[in-house]
Scaffold this motif. Structure first.
Motif, PDB file in Angstrom:
ATOM      1  N   SER A  25      32.755  51.617  37.817  1.00  8.54           N
ATOM      2  CA  SER A  25      33.969  52.304  37.353  1.00  8.54           C
ATOM      3  C   SER A  25      34.659  53.096  38.456  1.00  8.54           C
ATOM      4  CB  SER A  25      33.640  53.225  36.174  1.00  8.54           C
ATOM      5  OG  SER A  25      32.660  54.181  36.530  1.00  8.54           O
ATOM      6  N   HIS A  26      33.879  53.669  39.371  1.00 11.51           N
ATOM      7  CA  HIS A  26      34.445  54.514  40.429  1.00 11.51           C
ATOM      8  C   HIS A  26      35.257  53.705  41.446  1.00 11.51           C
ATOM      9  CE1 HIS A  26      30.739  52.853  41.964  1.00 11.51           C
ATOM     10  NE2 HIS A  26      30.995  53.278  43.177  1.00 11.51           N
ATOM     11  N   LYS A  27      35.018  52.397  41.504  1.00 14.57           N
ATOM     12  CA  LYS A  27      35.734  51.548  42.469  1.00 14.57           C
ATOM     13  C   LYS A  27      36.561  50.460  41.785  1.00 14.57           C
ATOM     14  CE  LYS A  27      34.181  53.214  46.442  1.00 14.57           C
ATOM     15  NZ  LYS A  27      35.077  53.738  47.478  1.00 14.57           N
ATOM     16  N   TYR A  28      36.555  50.446  40.438  1.00 13.03           N
ATOM     17  CA  TYR A  28      37.141  49.316  39.706  1.00 13.03           C
ATOM     18  C   TYR A  28      38.629  49.121  40.003  1.00 13.03           C
ATOM     19  CZ  TYR A  28      38.644  46.251  35.960  1.00 13.03           C
ATOM     20  OH  TYR A  28      39.198  45.211  35.270  1.00 13.03           O
ATOM     21  N   ASP A  29      39.424  50.163  39.903  1.00  6.70           N
ATOM     22  CA  ASP A  29      40.871  50.018  40.106  1.00  6.70           C
ATOM     23  C   ASP A  29      41.188  49.506  41.504  1.00  6.70           C
ATOM     24  OD1 ASP A  29      41.600  50.758  37.573  1.00  6.70           O
ATOM     25  OD2 ASP A  29      42.037  52.836  38.070  1.00  6.70           O
ATOM     26  N   PHE A  30      40.533  50.090  42.508  1.00 13.95           N
ATOM     27  CA  PHE A  30      40.766  49.656  43.883  1.00 13.95           C
ATOM     28  C   PHE A  30      40.413  48.181  44.066  1.00 13.95           C
ATOM     29  CE2 PHE A  30      38.775  48.724  47.989  1.00 13.95           C
ATOM     30  CZ  PHE A  30      39.874  48.867  48.827  1.00 13.95           C
ATOM     31  N   LEU A  31      39.221  47.798  43.587  1.00 15.16           N
ATOM     32  CA  LEU A  31      38.793  46.412  43.756  1.00 15.16           C
ATOM     33  C   LEU A  31      39.662  45.435  42.980  1.00 15.16           C
ATOM     34  CD1 LEU A  31      34.911  46.794  43.740  1.00 15.16           C
ATOM     35  CD2 LEU A  31      36.279  45.706  45.521  1.00 15.16           C
ATOM     36  N   ASN A  32      40.070  45.830  41.794  1.00 10.69           N
ATOM     37  CA  ASN A  32      40.914  44.971  40.968  1.00 10.69           C
ATOM     38  C   ASN A  32      42.195  44.603  41.699  1.00 10.69           C
ATOM     39  OD1 ASN A  32      40.766  43.681  38.509  1.00 10.69           O
ATOM     40  ND2 ASN A  32      41.961  45.219  37.433  1.00 10.69           N
ATOM     41  N   HIS A  33      42.851  45.604  42.257  1.00 11.54           N
ATOM     42  CA  HIS A  33      44.127  45.368  42.948  1.00 11.54           C
ATOM     43  C   HIS A  33      43.910  44.724  44.320  1.00 11.54           C
ATOM     44  CE1 HIS A  33      45.481  47.611  39.623  1.00 11.54           C
ATOM     45  NE2 HIS A  33      45.383  48.818  40.140  1.00 11.54           N
ATOM     46  N   PHE A  34      42.842  45.124  45.013  1.00 12.60           N
ATOM     47  CA  PHE A  34      42.572  44.608  46.352  1.00 12.60           C
ATOM     48  C   PHE A  34      42.191  43.130  46.309  1.00 12.60           C
ATOM     49  CE2 PHE A  34      39.448  43.781  49.777  1.00 12.60           C
ATOM     50  CZ  PHE A  34      40.272  43.984  50.880  1.00 12.60           C
ATOM     51  N   LEU A  35      41.267  42.775  45.424  1.00  8.96           N
ATOM     52  CA  LEU A  35      40.780  41.399  45.366  1.00  8.96           C
ATOM     53  C   LEU A  35      41.811  40.422  44.814  1.00  8.96           C
ATOM     54  CD1 LEU A  35      37.115  42.095  44.185  1.00  8.96           C
ATOM     55  CD2 LEU A  35      37.843  41.318  46.446  1.00  8.96           C
ATOM     56  N   SER A  36      42.784  40.929  44.052  1.00  4.89           N
ATOM     57  CA  SER A  36      43.849  40.056  43.525  1.00  4.89           C
ATOM     58  C   SER A  36      45.121  40.165  44.362  1.00  4.89           C
ATOM     59  CB  SER A  36      44.167  40.422  42.071  1.00  4.89           C
ATOM     60  OG  SER A  36      44.855  41.659  42.009  1.00  4.89           O
ATOM     61  N   LEU A  37      45.065  40.944  45.442  1.00  9.63           N
ATOM     62  CA  LEU A  37      46.235  41.192  46.304  1.00  9.63           C
ATOM     63  C   LEU A  37      47.379  41.830  45.519  1.00  9.63           C
ATOM     64  CD1 LEU A  37      46.196  37.819  48.313  1.00  9.63           C
ATOM     65  CD2 LEU A  37      45.062  39.978  48.885  1.00  9.63           C
ATOM     66  N   GLY A  38      47.029  42.557  44.471  1.00 13.33           N
ATOM     67  CA  GLY A  38      48.032  43.245  43.662  1.00 13.33           C
ATOM     68  C   GLY A  38      48.712  42.372  42.622  1.00 13.33           C
ATOM     69  N   ILE A  39      48.338  41.105  42.571  1.00  8.71           N
ATOM     70  CA  ILE A  39      48.995  40.170  41.643  1.00  8.71           C
ATOM     71  C   ILE A  39      48.664  40.515  40.195  1.00  8.71           C
ATOM     72  CG2 ILE A  39      49.139  37.744  40.926  1.00  8.71           C
ATOM     73  CD1 ILE A  39      48.584  37.042  43.898  1.00  8.71           C
TER      74      ILE A  39
END
Length: 240
Positions: A25-39
């Motif tokens: 949970s502490h890294k979820y938002d960052f990883l979600n946007h980073f791994l999808s390139l913000g798509i």
């Protein structure tokens, strides 16, 4: 065979998924946007635009996580959005986000299970789910329960990963999903199972026509699938 995050664990899928999301949970938002390139942000925007014609006033966001989909739904000018999730860790991050944004008077987040919702029948004008249904322990039961709490003619919007079928997107997708994403995700999140489970759960999910057929079987009407980015993800729209 049920896909689970922690293969050696004897807990149910539901319990394991809750643990997994608590862990990341502490890294979820960052990883979600980073791994999808913000798509993923653009996908949520498109999904919410599909609800504009019906102007829902009371919205349920299932598997809300940290509340990104609920925040995007504010563009519909609803009276109330209730987000539910089985992970308290994700909800705690989301609640803090709502306070910072000053929207906690409209968006409330609470622990809740898609298969056993506390709400009355025919309560919500619409429900949304982003990247959550593939994590359900019992997919049909969850979809049936969400249908129950929808008002007649209410709209369901489900955003989920799918499997591209055309060359070369299919091959690139498989390489990224199997070789790149798990390594980066595991390194940053410190959970060695979470981003290995992600592609496994996507491959096991009945996407496309298989999913719309399942929705129809359960009782949804006007089902449609809208592929995104060559089929990397799909928006499913249906009515009660």
């Amino acid at each position: 065979m049920t896909v689970i995050p922690y293969k050696e664990n004897t807990e149910t899928k539901k319990e394991q998924v809750a643990t997994m999301f608590n862990n990341i949970s502490h890294k979820y938002d960052f990883l979600n946007h980073f791994l999808s390139l913000g798509i993923d942000i653009l996908w949520r925007k498109k999904a919410i635009r599909l609800l504009k014609p019906s102007q829902p006033k009371i919205i349920l966001d299932v598997a809300t996580g940290t509340g990104d989909f609920a925040i995007e739904a504010l563009k519909l000018n609803p009276i109330q959005i209730i987000g539910v999730d089985i992970s308290e860790g994700m909800l705690n991050v989301g609640k803090e986000k709502m306070k910072v944004k000053g929207v906690d008077n409209i968006i409330t987040l609470e622990v809740g299970d898609s298969e056993n919702l506390r709400f009355e029948t025919n309560f919500f004008d619409a429900y949304t789910v982003a990247f959550g249904v593939r994590n359900f322990e019992n997919l049909e039961k969850g979809l049936s329960e969400m249908l129950r709490v929808l008002k007649p003619n209410g709209t369901a919007i489900i955003l989920e990963f799918s499997k591209p079928k055309k060359f070369p997107i299919k091959q690139l997708y498989h390489f990224y999903f199997n070789k790149i994403l798990p390594g980066i995700g595991n390194l940053i999140s410190k959970d060695n199972a979470a981003y290995t489970y992600l592609p496994e759960s996507v491959y096991a999910f009945p996407d496309g026509v298989n999913f719309t057929s399942l929705l129809s079987k359960i009782g949804y009407k006007n089902t449609q699938a809208i592929p995104l980015m060559f089929g990397i993800a799909t928006i499913y729209k249906a009515n009660k």
